[in-house]
Design a protein around this motif. Structure first.
Motif, mmCIF file in Angstrom:
data_model
loop_
_atom_site.group_PDB
_atom_site.id
_atom_site.type_symbol
_atom_site.label_atom_id
_atom_site.label_comp_id
_atom_site.label_asym_id
_atom_site.label_seq_id
_atom_site.Cartn_x
_atom_site.Cartn_y
_atom_site.Cartn_z
ATOM 1 N N ILE A 82 1.971 11.316 -10.548
ATOM 2 C CA ILE A 82 1.255 10.512 -11.533
ATOM 3 C C ILE A 82 -0.224 10.869 -11.563
ATOM 4 C CG2 ILE A 82 0.575 8.147 -12.136
ATOM 5 C CD1 ILE A 82 3.510 8.778 -12.672
ATOM 6 N N GLN A 83 -0.811 11.162 -10.375
ATOM 7 C CA GLN A 83 -2.253 11.360 -10.311
ATOM 8 C C GLN A 83 -2.728 12.590 -11.075
ATOM 9 O OE1 GLN A 83 -0.106 11.925 -7.847
ATOM 10 N NE2 GLN A 83 -0.975 13.064 -6.129
ATOM 11 N N TYR A 84 -1.801 13.508 -11.377
ATOM 12 C CA TYR A 84 -2.176 14.726 -12.094
ATOM 13 C C TYR A 84 -1.912 14.616 -13.596
ATOM 14 C CZ TYR A 84 -1.947 16.410 -7.295
ATOM 15 O OH TYR A 84 -2.120 16.557 -5.936
ATOM 16 N N ARG A 85 -1.260 13.561 -14.016
ATOM 17 C CA ARG A 85 -0.815 13.479 -15.420
ATOM 18 C C ARG A 85 -1.345 12.274 -16.176
ATOM 19 N NH1 ARG A 85 5.118 12.978 -13.951
ATOM 20 N NH2 ARG A 85 5.425 12.681 -16.184
ATOM 21 N N TYR A 86 -1.910 11.307 -15.446
ATOM 22 C CA TYR A 86 -2.321 10.052 -16.094
ATOM 23 C C TYR A 86 -3.662 9.557 -15.560
ATOM 24 C CZ TYR A 86 2.598 9.549 -17.563
ATOM 25 O OH TYR A 86 3.842 9.746 -18.117
ATOM 26 N N ASN A 87 -4.309 8.727 -16.372
ATOM 27 C CA ASN A 87 -5.373 7.863 -15.883
ATOM 28 C C ASN A 87 -4.681 6.631 -15.309
ATOM 29 O OD1 ASN A 87 -7.730 9.354 -16.829
ATOM 30 N ND2 ASN A 87 -7.100 8.759 -18.896
ATOM 31 N N ILE A 88 -4.915 6.333 -14.041
ATOM 32 C CA ILE A 88 -4.198 5.247 -13.371
ATOM 33 C C ILE A 88 -5.049 3.990 -13.351
ATOM 34 C CG2 ILE A 88 -3.059 4.511 -11.235
ATOM 35 C CD1 ILE A 88 -2.738 7.518 -10.578
ATOM 36 N N VAL A 89 -4.455 2.884 -13.789
ATOM 37 C CA VAL A 89 -5.128 1.589 -13.789
ATOM 38 C C VAL A 89 -4.258 0.598 -13.031
ATOM 39 C CG1 VAL A 89 -6.032 -0.305 -15.183
ATOM 40 C CG2 VAL A 89 -6.209 2.044 -16.022
ATOM 41 N N VAL A 90 -4.873 -0.150 -12.105
ATOM 42 C CA VAL A 90 -4.159 -1.161 -11.334
ATOM 43 C C VAL A 90 -4.708 -2.539 -11.681
ATOM 44 C CG1 VAL A 90 -3.590 -2.025 -9.020
ATOM 45 C CG2 VAL A 90 -3.752 0.432 -9.429
ATOM 46 N N ALA A 91 -3.810 -3.482 -11.957
ATOM 47 C CA ALA A 91 -4.191 -4.868 -12.237
ATOM 48 C C ALA A 91 -3.618 -5.748 -11.130
ATOM 49 C CB ALA A 91 -3.666 -5.304 -13.601
ATOM 50 N N PRO A 92 -4.417 -6.100 -10.109
ATOM 51 C CA PRO A 92 -3.918 -6.887 -8.968
ATOM 52 C C PRO A 92 -3.884 -8.384 -9.280
ATOM 53 C CG PRO A 92 -6.197 -6.289 -8.596
ATOM 54 C CD PRO A 92 -5.819 -5.695 -9.922
ATOM 55 N N LEU B 283 0.834 -1.207 0.000
ATOM 56 C CA LEU B 283 0.000 0.000 0.000
ATOM 57 C C LEU B 283 0.866 1.255 0.000
ATOM 58 C CD1 LEU B 283 -2.766 1.371 0.179
ATOM 59 C CD2 LEU B 283 -2.638 1.134 2.672
ATOM 60 N N ASP B 284 1.875 1.289 0.849
ATOM 61 C CA ASP B 284 2.746 2.462 0.914
ATOM 62 C C ASP B 284 3.461 2.699 -0.417
ATOM 63 O OD1 ASP B 284 2.038 2.931 3.511
ATOM 64 O OD2 ASP B 284 3.865 2.105 4.398
ATOM 65 N N PHE B 285 3.900 1.618 -1.058
ATOM 66 C CA PHE B 285 4.600 1.769 -2.335
ATOM 67 C C PHE B 285 3.673 2.338 -3.405
ATOM 68 C CE2 PHE B 285 5.784 0.075 -6.524
ATOM 69 C CZ PHE B 285 7.031 0.670 -6.651
ATOM 70 N N LEU B 286 2.439 1.848 -3.459
ATOM 71 C CA LEU B 286 1.480 2.362 -4.439
ATOM 72 C C LEU B 286 1.202 3.843 -4.202
ATOM 73 C CD1 LEU B 286 -1.068 -0.616 -4.495
ATOM 74 C CD2 LEU B 286 0.598 -0.026 -6.261
ATOM 75 N N GLU B 287 1.011 4.212 -2.946
ATOM 76 C CA GLU B 287 0.740 5.611 -2.617
ATOM 77 C C GLU B 287 1.932 6.506 -2.960
ATOM 78 O OE1 GLU B 287 -1.966 6.996 -1.668
ATOM 79 O OE2 GLU B 287 -3.255 5.415 -0.888
ATOM 80 N N GLU B 288 3.120 6.063 -2.594
ATOM 81 C CA GLU B 288 4.321 6.859 -2.871
ATOM 82 C C GLU B 288 4.544 7.014 -4.367
ATOM 83 O OE1 GLU B 288 7.363 4.767 -0.813
ATOM 84 O OE2 GLU B 288 6.542 5.230 1.177
ATOM 85 N N THR B 289 4.242 5.977 -5.126
ATOM 86 C CA THR B 289 4.450 6.020 -6.574
ATOM 87 C C THR B 289 3.633 7.112 -7.227
ATOM 88 O OG1 THR B 289 4.976 3.655 -6.711
ATOM 89 C CG2 THR B 289 4.205 4.721 -8.727
ATOM 90 N N ARG C 112 2.255 9.712 -5.855
ATOM 91 C CA ARG C 112 2.463 11.040 -5.293
ATOM 92 C C ARG C 112 3.856 11.606 -5.601
ATOM 93 N NH1 ARG C 112 -1.723 9.067 -3.250
ATOM 94 N NH2 ARG C 112 -3.349 10.288 -2.269
ATOM 95 N N ASN C 113 4.864 10.803 -5.405
ATOM 96 C CA ASN C 113 6.223 11.293 -5.637
ATOM 97 C C ASN C 113 6.475 11.632 -7.092
ATOM 98 O OD1 ASN C 113 6.611 10.876 -2.949
ATOM 99 N ND2 ASN C 113 7.919 9.064 -3.160
#
Length: 340
Positions: free
Chosen positions: A274-284, A262-268, A270-271
């Motif tokens: 990404i959330q301002y530049r892309y549509n984010i899709v997660v495939a678990p 969870l921390d890695f996904l959040e840091e990715t 934010r750091n």
């Protein structure tokens, strides 16, 4: 975050419920058996069941054990997994008279697990996740090395033969967004795909065909158990061609560390803004605990889309064998909130 379930930590507070699912794997019933062995008493037990005749024997095996986990046999009930919305509403209704939920995710498939966890979240109750590891997962090391060996170059035939084999699940997959986690797609923005590596690359291949991502982040599971360490290398071997094209965007994460994932996904997001530049899709497509982290990530970031690559067929007899340690998490409510 996760600790091994023992007699010493098996006591639960008053007004607690045990929620489990009659999955086809041997390990699906293991946590219920351990709680019974330790003498744990819940106020209620709930069995989620699949509408599949193949699971009828598993359902019958669960019921006497679950009745034994409660003081009154009538406090044990069955909730069918028929329709995501109806299951979630029924589950929420069953939780009105309890305060604490212990959810055994072992037998749930991914969409059903997301619905169960979301239903508990809707109820506002405390939530502890319970999970049991298998003794052996498919393919075994011997079976895997019939197709791949360290240091040997594989040809396309051996790779395709492995993909077509009857290990775990079929090559053919259907890709779809998980109900309630469709996210928000902004027209004109590129896609950023975060995908967990599966044990058949066709599952990831189906995702890549559907999501034309301009950037990809690939995550492989790093097993904790010594006897499963070889699977980290195997996972990369199976997905080698995809990794070769994403060498700088590959991360190994523990298969049992929910908070790390969870921390890695959040840091990715934010750091790297990404959330301002892309549509984010997660495939678990990774481990069950990593999927719980993806569920939390989706809850905290509702603009994120979460999809699943569902095999058309699961080979139940060879999916996994036996059961080992059972783990229990701390209350997940503290991880619900987040900003996007």
């Amino acid at each position: 975050m996760l600790q091994k379930l023992t007699k010493e930590n098996s006591t639960v507070p008053a007004r607690s419920v045990f929620l489990t699912c009659s999955g086809f794997e041997t390990r699906a019933i293991s946590a219920a058996k351990k709680f019974a062995e330790f003498g744990t008493q819940f106020d209620k037990s709930i069995l989620a069941t699949y509408n599949d005749p193949k699971n009828s024997s598993a359902e019958l095996a669960f019921q006497p054990i679950l009745r034994g986990l409660t003081e009154h046999p009538q406090a044990s009930c069955v909730v069918p997994l028929e329709g995501a919305t109806s299951f979630r509403k029924r589950l929420k209704a069953e939780l009105t008279d309890v305060d604490h939920v212990y959810c055994d995710i072992t037998g749930f498939n991914t969409p059903a697990m997301f619905e169960a966890l979301s239903g508990i979240m809707d109820s506002g109750k405390s939530m502890n996740v319970v999970y049991t590891e298998a003794s052996e997962y498919s393919p075994s090391r011997q079976e895997f090395e019939e197709f791949f060996c360290e240091g040997r170059e594989e040809d396309l035939f051996s790779v395709e033969e492995y993909e077509m084999s009857s290990f775990a699940y079929s090559k053919a997959c259907e890709v779809d967004f998980i109900s309630g986690f469709e996210g928000v797609v902004s027209p004109g923005y590129p896609y950023f795909l975060i995908a967990f590596l599966p044990f058949k690359r066709s599952r990831l291949g189906a995702v890549l065909q559907q999501i034309e991502a301009s950037r990809r982040l690939l995550i492989s599971g790093d097993p904790v158990r010594t006897d499963l360490k070889w699977r980290a290398w195997a996972l990369e071997k199976i997905n080698q061609d995809i990794l070769d094209h994403n060498a700088s965007q590959h991360k190994k994460l523990s298969t049992l560390d929910l908070k790390q994932t969870l921390d890695f996904l959040e840091e990715t997001i934010r750091n790297m803004s990404i959330q301002y530049r892309y549509n984010i899709v997660v495939a678990p497509l990774g481990s069950k605990i990593q999927k719980v982290a993806c569920w939390l990530f989706g809850c905290r970031n509702p603009r994120v889309s979460v999809l699943q690559s569902n095999p058309v067929e699961v080979f139940a007899d060879s999916y996994s064998h036996g059961a080992q340690d059972t783990f229990i998490s701390s209350d997940l409510r503290a991880l619900f909130k987040g900003d996007f």
